[in-house]
Design a protein around this motif. Structure first.
Motif, PDB file in Angstrom:
ATOM      1  N   ILE A   4      -2.145   6.002   5.830  1.00  0.00           N
ATOM      2  CA  ILE A   4      -1.169   4.937   6.085  1.00  0.00           C
ATOM      3  C   ILE A   4      -0.669   5.020   7.520  1.00  0.00           C
ATOM      4  O   ILE A   4      -0.559   4.009   8.209  1.00  0.00           O
ATOM      5  N   GLU A   5      -0.404   6.232   7.992  1.00  0.00           N
ATOM      6  CA  GLU A   5       0.050   6.420   9.372  1.00  0.00           C
ATOM      7  C   GLU A   5      -1.068   6.145  10.371  1.00  0.00           C
ATOM      8  O   GLU A   5      -0.843   5.521  11.401  1.00  0.00           O
ATOM      9  N   GLN A   8      -1.584   2.456  10.393  1.00  0.00           N
ATOM     10  CA  GLN A   8      -0.310   1.735  10.468  1.00  0.00           C
ATOM     11  C   GLN A   8      -0.257   0.607   9.431  1.00  0.00           C
ATOM     12  O   GLN A   8       0.008  -0.546   9.742  1.00  0.00           O
ATOM     13  N   LEU A   9      -0.531   0.981   8.183  1.00  0.00           N
ATOM     14  CA  LEU A   9      -0.583   0.007   7.100  1.00  0.00           C
ATOM     15  C   LEU A   9       0.813  -0.328   6.599  1.00  0.00           C
ATOM     16  O   LEU A   9       1.639   0.558   6.385  1.00  0.00           O
ATOM     17  N   GLN A  10       1.066  -1.600   6.439  1.00  0.00           N
ATOM     18  CA  GLN A  10       2.308  -2.077   5.848  1.00  0.00           C
ATOM     19  C   GLN A  10       2.112  -2.160   4.337  1.00  0.00           C
ATOM     20  O   GLN A  10       0.991  -2.094   3.840  1.00  0.00           O
ATOM     21  N   SER A  11       3.189  -2.337   3.599  1.00  0.00           N
ATOM     22  CA  SER A  11       3.074  -2.395   2.137  1.00  0.00           C
ATOM     23  C   SER A  11       2.211  -3.575   1.697  1.00  0.00           C
ATOM     24  O   SER A  11       1.471  -3.469   0.718  1.00  0.00           O
ATOM     25  N   ASP A  13      -0.376  -4.724   3.334  1.00  0.00           N
ATOM     26  CA  ASP A  13      -1.756  -4.293   3.576  1.00  0.00           C
ATOM     27  C   ASP A  13      -2.237  -3.378   2.453  1.00  0.00           C
ATOM     28  O   ASP A  13      -3.364  -3.522   1.966  1.00  0.00           O
TER      29      ASP A  13
END
Length: 96
Positions: A4-5, A8-11, A13
């Protein structure tokens, strides 16, 4: 979580990746093209995000499924487009 980091995935995504992974005819290659995650990273993300019982069901469903891998697909199976594809906002694939 590192994936996720790293990406840089958003919720939204993460939700879309999970939805695409559950779809039978959406190959891992489509997830890679849209979000950059490899098949191994998708599996790791699914394991992290899902309840253990649901993850086991998903893994059993996906393992060996030829439609999840472009190289294993039959020639008559063309690109799959979800019925919800057009209503998903911010979907990078639909803007090509």
């Amino acid at each position: 979580m590192k994936i996720i980091e790293k990406y840089q995935l958003q919720s939204a995504d993460i939700d879309r990746i999970i939805e695409m992974a559950w779809e039978d005819r959406t190959p891992f290659d489509a997830i890679t093209a849209q979000f950059g995650l490899s098949e191994k990273e998708v599996i790791e993300l699914m394991k992290f995000e899902m309840h253990p019982n649901n993850w086991k069901k998903w893994r059993a469903r996906v393992q060996g499924r030829s439609t999840k891998h472009l190289a294993k697909r039959e020639e008559e199976v063309l690109r799959f487009k979800s019925k919800q594809q057009r209503i998903i906002s911010g979907n990078r694939m639909s803007k090509r």
